[in-house]
Design a protein around this motif. Structure first.
Motif, short mmCIF file in Angstrom:
data_model
loop_
_atom_site.label_atom_id
_atom_site.label_comp_id
_atom_site.label_asym_id
_atom_site.label_seq_id
_atom_site.Cartn_x
_atom_site.Cartn_y
_atom_site.Cartn_z
N VAL A 162 0.85 -1.31 -0.04
CA VAL A 162 0.04 0.03 0.08
C VAL A 162 0.98 1.35 -0.04
CG1 VAL A 162 -1.92 -1.15 0.85
CG2 VAL A 162 -0.17 -0.18 2.64
N GLN B 221 -4.65 -10.93 3.43
CA GLN B 221 -5.51 -10.13 2.46
C GLN B 221 -5.04 -9.71 1.23
OE1 GLN B 221 -5.79 -7.44 6.22
NE2 GLN B 221 -7.60 -6.84 5.14
N ALA C 157 -10.84 1.29 1.05
CA ALA C 157 -11.90 1.00 0.00
C ALA C 157 -11.30 -0.62 -0.65
CB ALA C 157 -11.71 1.79 -1.26
N LYS C 158 -10.17 -0.76 -0.45
CA LYS C 158 -9.73 -2.15 -0.93
C LYS C 158 -9.77 -3.16 0.05
CE LYS C 158 -5.66 -4.43 -3.52
NZ LYS C 158 -4.54 -4.14 -4.23
N PHE C 159 -9.58 -2.77 1.35
CA PHE C 159 -9.31 -3.89 2.58
C PHE C 159 -10.53 -3.73 3.58
CE2 PHE C 159 -4.86 -3.33 0.82
CZ PHE C 159 -4.69 -4.50 0.28
N ASP D 236 -0.43 4.43 -1.72
CA ASP D 236 -2.04 4.46 -1.72
C ASP D 236 -2.38 5.38 -0.55
OD1 ASP D 236 -2.40 2.52 -3.58
OD2 ASP D 236 -2.80 1.09 -2.25
N ALA E 229 -8.16 4.84 -0.30
CA ALA E 229 -7.86 3.91 -1.14
C ALA E 229 -7.56 2.43 -0.42
CB ALA E 229 -6.51 4.23 -2.18
#
Length: 355
Positions: free
Chosen positions: A33, A55, A43-45, A36, A40
């Motif tokens: 990350v 993950q 939003a992803k995790f 990021d 973000a």
């Protein structure tokens, strides 16, 4: 109460292995990350952010932080091999040659003015031969072919975190005084970065590791490192400010959120910010078992809008040095790239320092 007061102190060998492995774990989780923003990441995790290697769909990879840390180990090992054979060696020259060999793994050619180093064991490890967002100052400083010194550093205005993220190994060399630890790390930093904050951040970090290895808790070790650096003739007010703030904020019992963290201590792209964030994460999450503490610290250190691999690496180095291998989560180690190479370098350092 310190960890040492409540449980048996880990062996020096365990601390060395865990410093390098812990840093690689923090680096690897953070590298996923690194560029990021926190939005973000969420939003992803999910709302909790990135908390586990499970993950990561594509597996884990460590970055230039771990690569350069291991090459720092190799430079020190070569100098100590010469010393153990009764031959005086220039430690900084050995480190410069090691970093030039790292540069070659990045497919960057050094100037024809640079020496051509002889290959060593580490250079044959394919897992290290990947370009993982290396810092521009590290690349340009080494590619120049000039051996930077404290009096004439390359990249004199650069204070990127490329010095501090590779400096934990200087704190792992036993039987040398704090002054020698600080000088080694500052002189090695001058090979790529010349700004006082970059050089003094490397010194502060390696001194912190040195004092933790000697048996101090993290806060005491950080305070001692800060006092030493404050007494040096070279000054970096921004480093002192960030480290004092990390110590203050970590003592009030309330964890900062990701935005609060970067607002208070910075995003970690420059040396003093990376050290402050990594130190804060190690201090503010204290409690529970060593493994619980390690997990919480690394998760805090990587979940922010900033240089997540460097801040994660620093937090992992610190707690690996504190607890030894008992703090390292087994399933994280199973997901780690190249653990045999990391352990191989730890064993080489131990062989030349403890026999």
């Amino acid at each position: 109460m310190s960890v040492e007061a409540s449980s048996p102190a880990p062996s020096f060998e365990s601390r060395v292995h865990a410093t390098l492995l812990g840093g690689a774990l923090g680096d690897s989780l953070g590298y996923a990350v690194e560029f990021d923003a926190i939005g973000a990441i969420h939003a992803k995790f999910g709302a909790g952010g990135l908390t586990s290697f499970a993950q990561l769909d594509g597996g884990s990879h460590f970055s230039d932080d771990t690569q350069m840390t291991l090459y720092t180990v190799d430079g020190l090992v070569e100098a100590l091999e010469w010393a153990n054979d009764g031959v005086a060696a220039d430690e900084i020259a050995c480190l410069w040659l090691a970093y030039l060999r790292w540069l070659a793994t990045q497919d960057v050619a050094a100037s024809s003015a640079a020496p051509v180093p002889q290959p060593r064991w580490i250079d044959g490890q394919e897992v290290l031969r990947h370009r993982r967002a290396p810092g521009n100052a590290c690349l340009s400083g080494l590619a120049s072919g000039e051996m930077g010194t404290a009096a004439r550093p390359v990249n004199p205005d650069s204070k990127g975190c490329g010095t501090v993220m590779r400096s934990a190994p200087f704190g792992l060399v036993p039987h040398i005084p704090p002054q020698a630890v600080a000088k080694l790390s500052m002189d090695a930093a001058s090979l790529t970065h010349g700004h006082p904050s970059a050089r003094l951040s490397a010194a502060a970090f390696s001194l912190l590791i040195h004092h933790v290895i000697a048996g101090h808790d993290v806060r005491s070790a950080a305070t001692r490192a800060l006092q030493h650096v404050e007494a040096l003739p070279t000054k970096a007010p921004e480093l002192m400010e960030r480290l004092h703030e990390a110590l203050r904020l970590s003592a009030d019992g309330t964890l900062l959120g990701p935005d609060e963290l970067t607002a208070a201590l910075g995003e970690g792209w420059v040396a003093e910010e990376a050290l402050a964030v990594g130190l804060y994460a190690a201090l503010a999450t204290a409690g529970g078992s060593p493994e619980e503490h390690f997990r919480k610290a690394v998760v805090l250190a990587v979940n922010h809008s900033g240089d997540s691999d460097s801040t994660g690496s620093i937090a992992g180095n610190i707690l690996g040095a504190l607890y030894g291998e008992e703090c390292l989560p087994m399933e994280w180690l199973e997901a780690l790239e190249g653990p045999e190479v990391i352990r191989g370098m730890a064993s080489r350092l131990l062989a030349v320092t403890t026999g």
